[in-house]
Write a protein that holds these residues in place. Sequence first.
Motif, PDB file in Angstrom:
ATOM      1  N   PRO A 190       0.740  -1.122   0.168  1.00 28.01           N
ATOM      2  CA  PRO A 190       0.179  -0.036   0.019  1.00 28.01           C
ATOM      3  C   PRO A 190       0.960   1.135   0.114  1.00 28.01           C
ATOM      4  O   PRO A 190       1.982   1.005   0.598  1.00 28.01           O
ATOM      5  CB  PRO A 190      -0.958  -0.112   1.278  1.00 28.01           C
ATOM      6  N   ASN A 191       0.336   2.422  -0.484  1.00 30.06           N
ATOM      7  CA  ASN A 191       0.835   3.485  -0.613  1.00 30.06           C
ATOM      8  C   ASN A 191       1.414   3.999   0.603  1.00 30.06           C
ATOM      9  O   ASN A 191       2.679   4.824   0.596  1.00 30.06           O
ATOM     10  CB  ASN A 191       0.121   4.582  -1.202  1.00 30.06           C
ATOM     11  N   LEU A 192       0.859   3.888   1.849  1.00 29.94           N
ATOM     12  CA  LEU A 192       1.198   4.292   3.109  1.00 29.94           C
ATOM     13  C   LEU A 192       2.835   3.710   3.300  1.00 29.94           C
ATOM     14  O   LEU A 192       3.681   4.358   3.740  1.00 29.94           O
ATOM     15  CB  LEU A 192       0.613   3.861   4.317  1.00 29.94           C
ATOM     16  N   TYR A 193       3.076   2.497   2.934  1.00 31.59           N
ATOM     17  CA  TYR A 193       4.411   1.959   3.306  1.00 31.59           C
ATOM     18  C   TYR A 193       5.209   2.363   2.283  1.00 31.59           C
ATOM     19  O   TYR A 193       6.513   2.657   2.626  1.00 31.59           O
ATOM     20  CB  TYR A 193       4.014   0.391   3.432  1.00 31.59           C
ATOM     21  N   ARG A 194       4.851   2.635   0.915  1.00 32.33           N
ATOM     22  CA  ARG A 194       5.888   3.093   0.168  1.00 32.33           C
ATOM     23  C   ARG A 194       6.375   4.379   0.296  1.00 32.33           C
ATOM     24  O   ARG A 194       7.539   4.626   0.282  1.00 32.33           O
ATOM     25  CB  ARG A 194       5.229   2.872  -1.455  1.00 32.33           C
ATOM     26  N   LEU A 195       5.312   5.452   0.821  1.00 31.96           N
ATOM     27  CA  LEU A 195       5.439   6.668   0.911  1.00 31.96           C
ATOM     28  C   LEU A 195       6.525   6.698   2.303  1.00 31.96           C
ATOM     29  O   LEU A 195       7.762   7.653   2.347  1.00 31.96           O
ATOM     30  CB  LEU A 195       4.242   7.702   1.327  1.00 31.96           C
ATOM     31  N   THR A 196       6.079   6.011   3.520  1.00 26.92           N
ATOM     32  CA  THR A 196       7.209   6.041   4.596  1.00 26.92           C
ATOM     33  C   THR A 196       8.510   5.165   4.377  1.00 26.92           C
ATOM     34  O   THR A 196       9.403   5.833   4.969  1.00 26.92           O
ATOM     35  CB  THR A 196       6.194   5.260   5.677  1.00 26.92           C
ATOM     36  N   ALA A 197       8.746   4.540   3.192  1.00 28.19           N
ATOM     37  CA  ALA A 197       9.930   4.105   2.860  1.00 28.19           C
ATOM     38  C   ALA A 197      10.855   5.126   2.509  1.00 28.19           C
ATOM     39  O   ALA A 197      12.309   4.852   2.323  1.00 28.19           O
ATOM     40  CB  ALA A 197       9.778   2.965   1.711  1.00 28.19           C
ATOM     41  N   ASN A 198      10.384   6.365   2.071  1.00 25.34           N
ATOM     42  CA  ASN A 198      11.422   7.399   2.160  1.00 25.34           C
ATOM     43  C   ASN A 198      12.478   7.548   3.168  1.00 25.34           C
ATOM     44  O   ASN A 198      13.530   7.953   2.981  1.00 25.34           O
ATOM     45  CB  ASN A 198      10.779   8.908   1.959  1.00 25.34           C
ATOM     46  N   SER A 199      12.021   7.010   4.300  1.00 22.35           N
ATOM     47  CA  SER A 199      12.799   6.886   5.422  1.00 22.35           C
ATOM     48  C   SER A 199      12.818   5.623   6.035  1.00 22.35           C
ATOM     49  O   SER A 199      11.662   5.147   6.719  1.00 22.35           O
ATOM     50  CB  SER A 199      12.383   7.846   6.841  1.00 22.35           C
ATOM     51  N   PRO A 200      13.762   4.716   5.647  1.00 19.86           N
ATOM     52  CA  PRO A 200      13.784   3.384   6.063  1.00 19.86           C
ATOM     53  C   PRO A 200      13.523   3.092   7.407  1.00 19.86           C
ATOM     54  O   PRO A 200      12.873   2.118   7.853  1.00 19.86           O
ATOM     55  CB  PRO A 200      15.030   2.632   5.378  1.00 19.86           C
ATOM     56  N   ALA A 201      13.987   4.068   8.332  1.00 20.11           N
ATOM     57  CA  ALA A 201      14.178   3.822   9.808  1.00 20.11           C
ATOM     58  C   ALA A 201      12.725   4.023  10.209  1.00 20.11           C
ATOM     59  O   ALA A 201      12.247   3.187  10.926  1.00 20.11           O
ATOM     60  CB  ALA A 201      14.857   4.761  10.208  1.00 20.11           C
ATOM     61  N   ALA A 202      12.080   4.991   9.679  1.00 16.98           N
ATOM     62  CA  ALA A 202      10.476   5.305  10.221  1.00 16.98           C
ATOM     63  C   ALA A 202       9.685   3.962   9.711  1.00 16.98           C
ATOM     64  O   ALA A 202       8.797   3.521  10.549  1.00 16.98           O
ATOM     65  CB  ALA A 202      10.017   6.481   9.305  1.00 16.98           C
ATOM     66  N   LEU A 203       9.853   3.422   8.394  1.00 15.39           N
ATOM     67  CA  LEU A 203       9.292   2.573   7.943  1.00 15.39           C
ATOM     68  C   LEU A 203       9.625   1.194   8.837  1.00 15.39           C
ATOM     69  O   LEU A 203       8.490   0.421   9.126  1.00 15.39           O
ATOM     70  CB  LEU A 203       9.865   1.978   6.630  1.00 15.39           C
ATOM     71  N   ASN A 204      10.607   0.888   9.110  1.00 18.26           N
ATOM     72  CA  ASN A 204      11.086  -0.149  10.013  1.00 18.26           C
ATOM     73  C   ASN A 204      10.219  -0.012  11.344  1.00 18.26           C
ATOM     74  O   ASN A 204       9.735  -0.980  12.015  1.00 18.26           O
ATOM     75  CB  ASN A 204      12.636  -0.128  10.303  1.00 18.26           C
ATOM     76  N   GLY A 205      10.429   1.252  12.071  1.00 21.16           N
ATOM     77  CA  GLY A 205       9.639   1.374  13.190  1.00 21.16           C
ATOM     78  C   GLY A 205       8.046   1.250  13.084  1.00 21.16           C
ATOM     79  O   GLY A 205       7.749   0.505  14.197  1.00 21.16           O
ATOM     80  N   LEU A 206       7.415   1.556  12.041  1.00 19.15           N
ATOM     81  CA  LEU A 206       6.160   1.496  11.856  1.00 19.15           C
ATOM     82  C   LEU A 206       5.896  -0.036  11.707  1.00 19.15           C
ATOM     83  O   LEU A 206       4.927  -0.788  12.455  1.00 19.15           O
ATOM     84  CB  LEU A 206       5.759   2.059  10.469  1.00 19.15           C
ATOM     85  N   LEU A 207       6.758  -0.884  10.957  1.00 27.36           N
ATOM     86  CA  LEU A 207       6.465  -2.287  10.615  1.00 27.36           C
ATOM     87  C   LEU A 207       6.641  -3.096  12.076  1.00 27.36           C
ATOM     88  O   LEU A 207       5.944  -3.868  12.201  1.00 27.36           O
ATOM     89  CB  LEU A 207       7.151  -2.766   9.554  1.00 27.36           C
ATOM     90  N   SER A 208       7.579  -2.559  12.742  1.00 24.93           N
ATOM     91  CA  SER A 208       8.210  -3.136  14.080  1.00 24.93           C
ATOM     92  C   SER A 208       6.919  -2.999  15.116  1.00 24.93           C
ATOM     93  O   SER A 208       6.649  -4.018  15.582  1.00 24.93           O
ATOM     94  CB  SER A 208       9.492  -2.912  14.488  1.00 24.93           C
ATOM     95  N   LEU A 209       6.423  -1.935  15.335  1.00 24.38           N
ATOM     96  CA  LEU A 209       5.315  -1.581  16.304  1.00 24.38           C
ATOM     97  C   LEU A 209       4.019  -2.417  15.793  1.00 24.38           C
ATOM     98  O   LEU A 209       3.453  -3.134  16.599  1.00 24.38           O
ATOM     99  CB  LEU A 209       5.109  -0.095  16.392  1.00 24.38           C
ATOM    100  N   ASN A 210       3.835  -2.342  14.381  1.00 25.87           N
ATOM    101  CA  ASN A 210       2.720  -2.931  14.011  1.00 25.87           C
ATOM    102  C   ASN A 210       2.898  -4.604  14.232  1.00 25.87           C
ATOM    103  O   ASN A 210       1.848  -5.284  14.718  1.00 25.87           O
ATOM    104  CB  ASN A 210       2.452  -2.778  12.788  1.00 25.87           C
ATOM    105  N   GLY A 211       3.916  -4.952  13.868  1.00 24.57           N
ATOM    106  CA  GLY A 211       4.085  -6.465  14.016  1.00 24.57           C
ATOM    107  C   GLY A 211       4.172  -7.039  15.370  1.00 24.57           C
ATOM    108  O   GLY A 211       3.441  -7.985  15.668  1.00 24.57           O
ATOM    109  N   ALA A 212       4.776  -6.259  16.481  1.00 20.46           N
ATOM    110  CA  ALA A 212       4.595  -6.331  17.933  1.00 20.46           C
ATOM    111  C   ALA A 212       3.216  -6.362  18.329  1.00 20.46           C
ATOM    112  O   ALA A 212       2.696  -7.416  19.148  1.00 20.46           O
ATOM    113  CB  ALA A 212       5.592  -5.801  18.525  1.00 20.46           C
ATOM    114  N   LEU A 213       2.485  -5.457  18.054  1.00 17.86           N
ATOM    115  CA  LEU A 213       1.013  -5.175  18.547  1.00 17.86           C
ATOM    116  C   LEU A 213       0.181  -6.224  17.771  1.00 17.86           C
ATOM    117  O   LEU A 213      -0.976  -6.780  18.629  1.00 17.86           O
ATOM    118  CB  LEU A 213       0.725  -3.939  18.524  1.00 17.86           C
ATOM    119  N   GLY A 214       0.290  -6.889  16.809  1.00 15.83           N
ATOM    120  CA  GLY A 214      -0.466  -8.184  16.149  1.00 15.83           C
ATOM    121  C   GLY A 214      -0.218  -9.076  16.989  1.00 15.83           C
ATOM    122  O   GLY A 214      -1.008 -10.501  16.987  1.00 15.83           O
ATOM    123  N   LYS A 215       0.972  -9.252  17.804  1.00 14.28           N
ATOM    124  CA  LYS A 215       1.115 -10.373  18.574  1.00 14.28           C
ATOM    125  C   LYS A 215       0.326 -10.213  20.055  1.00 14.28           C
ATOM    126  O   LYS A 215       0.744 -10.957  20.923  1.00 14.28           O
ATOM    127  CB  LYS A 215       2.443 -10.902  18.710  1.00 14.28           C
TER     128      LYS A 215
END
Length: 186
Positions: free
Chosen positions: A32-57
Amino acid sequence: MSRIPTPATVEDAPAAAHDLLNGVKASLGIVPNLYRLTANSPAALNGLLSLNGALGKGVLPAATREKIALAIANVNGCSYCNSAHSYIAANLLKVPADEIARARTGHAGDAKTDAAVSLARKITVARGSVTDTDIAEARAAGLTDAELVEVVAHVALNVFTNYVNEVFGTEIDFPVVRAERIAEPA
């Protein structure tokens, strides 16, 4: 059109974001566009995905998490998140339309989920300054300490994505459902 570039493909994103975006694609089938846009900062994308993944558990059920996301999107007026989470709730989690509509106003049909969604909305509107009564009401509805902490974490996650989308005008790539800007107490 967004205010900053949204990489058209995984390969167009910064190299440090490729593995992260490929993980999104493997998980969702699309990026989705949210992730591709956030990828402009790989660090921000990593943070977003890490928190989302952790909360999914975490301990909050997926439907409750989506209802929280819908409530927060409508406090902040984020049509991207309202569209994305409406789609996910309806199509992936099979949440009934009336429950999706209720979630957008910060409520749910059962008492425990309503307490979580309502608390998330109150936290967002009050910028964290909830009362002892707000916490007591959530506890009385059955929320555990872990669930209370996760409600706050979901608020943080969703405020982040709402703000990314609102600040940069992320192009909506889901069926569009315009968000309200419901920032008054419920």
